[in-house]
Structures are given as structure tokens and as C-alpha cells.
Write a protein that holds these residues in place. Structure first.
Motif, PDB file in Angstrom:
ATOM      1  N   VAL A 190     -21.438  15.812 -10.310  1.00  0.00           N
ATOM      2  CA  VAL A 190     -22.994  15.371 -10.610  1.00  0.00           C
ATOM      3  C   VAL A 190     -22.854  14.532 -12.192  1.00  0.00           C
ATOM      4  O   VAL A 190     -23.566  13.659 -12.271  1.00  0.00           O
ATOM      5  N   GLY A 225     -23.155  10.401 -13.936  1.00  0.00           N
ATOM      6  CA  GLY A 225     -23.473   9.500 -14.798  1.00  0.00           C
ATOM      7  C   GLY A 225     -22.840   9.309 -16.076  1.00  0.00           C
ATOM      8  O   GLY A 225     -22.378   8.704 -16.382  1.00  0.00           O
ATOM      9  N   VAL A 273     -25.799  12.098  -4.294  1.00  0.00           N
ATOM     10  CA  VAL A 273     -25.224  11.613  -5.637  1.00  0.00           C
ATOM     11  C   VAL A 273     -24.308  10.606  -5.381  1.00  0.00           C
ATOM     12  O   VAL A 273     -24.180   9.177  -6.493  1.00  0.00           O
ATOM     13  N   THR A 274     -22.918  11.675  -4.913  1.00  0.00           N
ATOM     14  CA  THR A 274     -21.902   9.710  -5.084  1.00  0.00           C
ATOM     15  C   THR A 274     -21.905   8.718  -4.150  1.00  0.00           C
ATOM     16  O   THR A 274     -21.710   7.422  -5.299  1.00  0.00           O
ATOM     17  N   CYS A 324     -28.189  12.783 -14.208  1.00  0.00           N
ATOM     18  CA  CYS A 324     -27.766  13.845 -13.711  1.00  0.00           C
ATOM     19  C   CYS A 324     -26.794  14.937 -14.185  1.00  0.00           C
ATOM     20  O   CYS A 324     -26.916  16.194 -13.527  1.00  0.00           O
ATOM     21  N   CYS A 325     -27.403  15.843 -15.930  1.00  0.00           N
ATOM     22  CA  CYS A 325     -27.933  16.763 -16.297  1.00  0.00           C
ATOM     23  C   CYS A 325     -29.063  17.763 -15.714  1.00  0.00           C
ATOM     24  O   CYS A 325     -28.249  18.931 -15.337  1.00  0.00           O
ATOM     25  N   SER A 358     -27.814   8.992 -17.323  1.00  0.00           N
ATOM     26  CA  SER A 358     -26.926  10.423 -17.565  1.00  0.00           C
ATOM     27  C   SER A 358     -27.555  11.886 -17.821  1.00  0.00           C
ATOM     28  O   SER A 358     -27.322  12.894 -17.659  1.00  0.00           O
ATOM     29  N   GLY A 398     -24.534   6.512  -6.638  1.00  0.00           N
ATOM     30  CA  GLY A 398     -23.676   6.036  -7.981  1.00  0.00           C
ATOM     31  C   GLY A 398     -22.694   5.303  -7.427  1.00  0.00           C
ATOM     32  O   GLY A 398     -23.080   4.408  -8.275  1.00  0.00           O
TER      33      GLY A 398
END
Length: 344
Positions: free
Chosen positions: A78, A82, A200-201, A248-249, A245, A204
């Protein structure tokens, strides 16, 4: 008087990727190059699986171990999604590991846990977004070099995480959070964290390849000045990328909380290096202008599998880091050779 040269015809044919370059020869289409890179990574992954199956067949090929590998890959994966966007834009984010640590400890304080599942998730995401916002403002509007700005965030976030925890581990007592990490929560044998990573992939990939946001990201990374002249607000785009980013963190921090059942100031250690390395070997250009989500995901799986094989065979972590370093160097050399050959 001589007549002015007539303008170029609007219906003139546009050279395709298969057209011969000025110097002669034939260039492979970008899509074909990406397919070759991904197939190469799949080949490397297949070799690693074979090595793990040969050296430790009972342990490595066990369903529980494969689930563990995918779960561990999901968290750094994940973060890597980002990071891929940031690198594609020509930037870098050295603070992702520290942001994960800060978000995880802030979300596991006693005061936060009183608000239950929603409070922990909300805090982790907000802290991630807040750190991303600071990075984005410093870089996009403050004119700071991404390396320096994110390095400062790395130090600050680590220090704040240490101050919050006082060096102690903060245990999670919210059962609804802990329950996500047990086998009873698996869906068709797939851990929930893996499903989050998959979601998430997919998001993205769609964002980078099928939206104006993705095209602007590539444009900014390829040539920021040309992107500005084309009407793209480069500063705002960079701000959005560091916010992404940070988001995602924050998500990765919550996933780490679920997996570990605690928050520690040492969480996310070296995540920035793993994320950058996975993106690079996946085919994302370090100088910007080209990025691939699929390649980054394959890069994450390669590194996570290497780590698992080394752990099962009781090999020193120093040897593992050397192996990772060699892979990174090889990937960068391949990128440089490709660029010099006029194929990038």
C-alpha cells in the motif's frame, strides 16, 4: 514576394510507436516493454518460489506461510502504491516509514482507543494525510527539494512517535480491530489485509492509467515546465501526490496495527527504502515520467518473498540486505541501459 510557407497539414499522420526513429531501427512499443518487464519479474518470482519450495518445502509452501507472505506484502505494498505516484511525478518521499510509525502510535493511544474501531482508523488516516499535506506544501509551494523536505519529515515524525510512546509498546484493546487479524476473519482463505491491498492496487492502477490525474502525474514527471505551459497546475498536482502518499501511509499504519495488535515508534522501519526499491525494479523511472502500479506490486512480492525465504533458512539479515541492494543496482543499471538505447 515569396509566399509564406503553408502551415503543416492538420491531417498529417502521427508516427506510431512502431515507426522507425530518425537514426534507423525499430522501437518496441511502450506497452510491449512493460509486458516484458512484468514477465521478467514474474519469472524472478517463480524462481524464488522454486527456491523456497526446494530449501524449505514443508514450511514455505504451507498455506499459513503463503498467507503470511501476502499479508506482509500488503502493508508495504500500500505504501509502494503511493510512492509509485510520487516517483512518477519526479519526486521522492523518504518519510513514508516514519509517517506509518507516527500514525500507528497516534492511533493506538489510550485516548484514541476509547473511540473504538472508527477512532483508530480515522486517526491513522488523518495523521497520514496531515504529514502528506506538510510535505506537499513545503515542496510544491515552499520550493523545497523533495529529498530535504521528506528527510526533515522523517526525522520529525520519528521523534514525535518516540515522544508519544516514550519508547513503550502501545497494546490495542479494541476487539473489533484485533478480530481482523484472526483466521476467522479470512474470506475464502484470504486475509482481509490482502483484500485491502488488492483494492488499493486496483484503484491506484485506474487512477494512474485511466484518469486525467494520472496523465498529469506522468506529464509533470516527464517535463514540469512543458506541463505548466500546457495548462497543468504543477504545484497543486504535486501537493495532491504527497497527500496521496500520506493517505497510503495512514492506511498502511492501520493495517500494521491490525497485524501487530499494537503501535510502536519503530514501526515502518526502512519502509521508504523497500517502497522505492520495489517501484524501481517494477519499472517506475526514478527520474520521473513513467510509472507502473503492476510492476511495483510485483516488486513488493519479490522483496517480501526474499525476506521470507531468508527467514525460513535462518540466514542473516545482513545477507538479505546485500541481496536487495544487488537487485536495486541491477534494476537501475537496466533502466540506464534502456534509456541510452533509446527505448525508455
Amino acid at each position: 514576394m515569396t509566399q509564406p510557407a503553408s502551415p503543416a497539414r492538420q491531417d498529417a499522420p502521427i508516427p506510431t510507436a512502431k515507426s522507425a526513429p530518425a537514426g534507423g531501427g525499430w522501437r518496441r512499443p511502450p506497452g510491449l516493454r512493460a509486458d516484458v518487464r512484468n514477465l521478467s519479474l514474474l519469472g524472478v518470482l517463480a524462481v524464488l518460489i522454486a527456491v523456497g519450495g526446494i530449501t524449505k518445502p514443508d514450511e514455505f509452501l504451507a498455506i499459513s506461510n503463503l498467507q503470511l507472505v501476502l499479508t506482509q506484502a500488503s502493508i508495504i505494498g500500500v505504501v509502494t502504491v503511493g510512492m509509485t505516484f510520487v516517483i512518477t511525478s519526479g519526486g521522492i518521499d523518504l518519510s513514508v516509514g516514519a509517517i506509518v510509525a507516527l500514525a500507528s502510535v497516534w492511533a493506538t493511544t489510550v485516548a484514541t482507543q476509547e473511540y473504538g474501531f472508527a477512532g483508530i482508523l480515522f486517526t491513522a488516516v488523518i495523521v497520514g494525510l496531515g504529514c502528506g499535506l506538510v510535505n506537499g506544501l513545503l515542496i510544491a509551494y515552499g520550493g523545497m527539494v523533495p529529498f530535504i523536505a521528506t528527510l526533515a519529515m522523517l526525522a520529525s515524525a520519528r521523534g514525535l512517535a518516540l515522544q508519544i510512546t516514550d519508547g513503550k509498546t502501545q497494546m490495542v484493546t479494541v476487539n473489533s480491530v484485533l478480530d481482523l487479524g484472526i483466521k476467522d476473519a479470512y474470506i475464502l482463505g484470504i486475509p482481509p489485509l490482502v483484500l485491502v491491498f488488492a483494492a488499493v492496487t486496483v484503484i491506484g492502477w485506474l487512477l494512474l492509467n485511466r484518469t486525467t490525474f494520472g496523465r498529469r502525474t506522468v506529464a509533470v514527471g516527464g517535463n514540469a515546465e512543458a506541463a505548466r505551459l500546457a495548462g497543468i497546475d504543477v504545484r497543486r498536482q504535486r501537493l495532491y501526490l504527497y497527500l496521496l502518499s500520506g493517505l497510503c501511509c495512514g492506511i498502511a499504519a492501520f493495517m500494521l496495527i491490525v497485524l501487530a495488535g499494537s503501535g510502536q515508534n519503530t514501526n515502518g522501519n526502512l519502509y521508504e527504502l523497500d517502497a522505492i526499491a520495489a517501484a524501481i525494479i517494477g519499472g517506475t523511472l526514478l527520474s520521473g515520467g513513467r510509472g507502473t502500479i503492476v510492476g511495483s506490486v510485483l516488486g513488493v512480492l519479490v522483496f517480501t518473498t526474499i525476506t521470507n525465504i531468508f527467514a525460513l533458512n535462518n540466514l542473516e539479515s545482513a545477507v538479505q540486505q546485500i541481496a536487495k541492494g544487488a537487485i536495486i543496482v541491477a534494476a537501475v543499471l537496466v533502466q540506464h541501459r534502456t534509456l541510452r538505447g533509446g527505448e525508455a
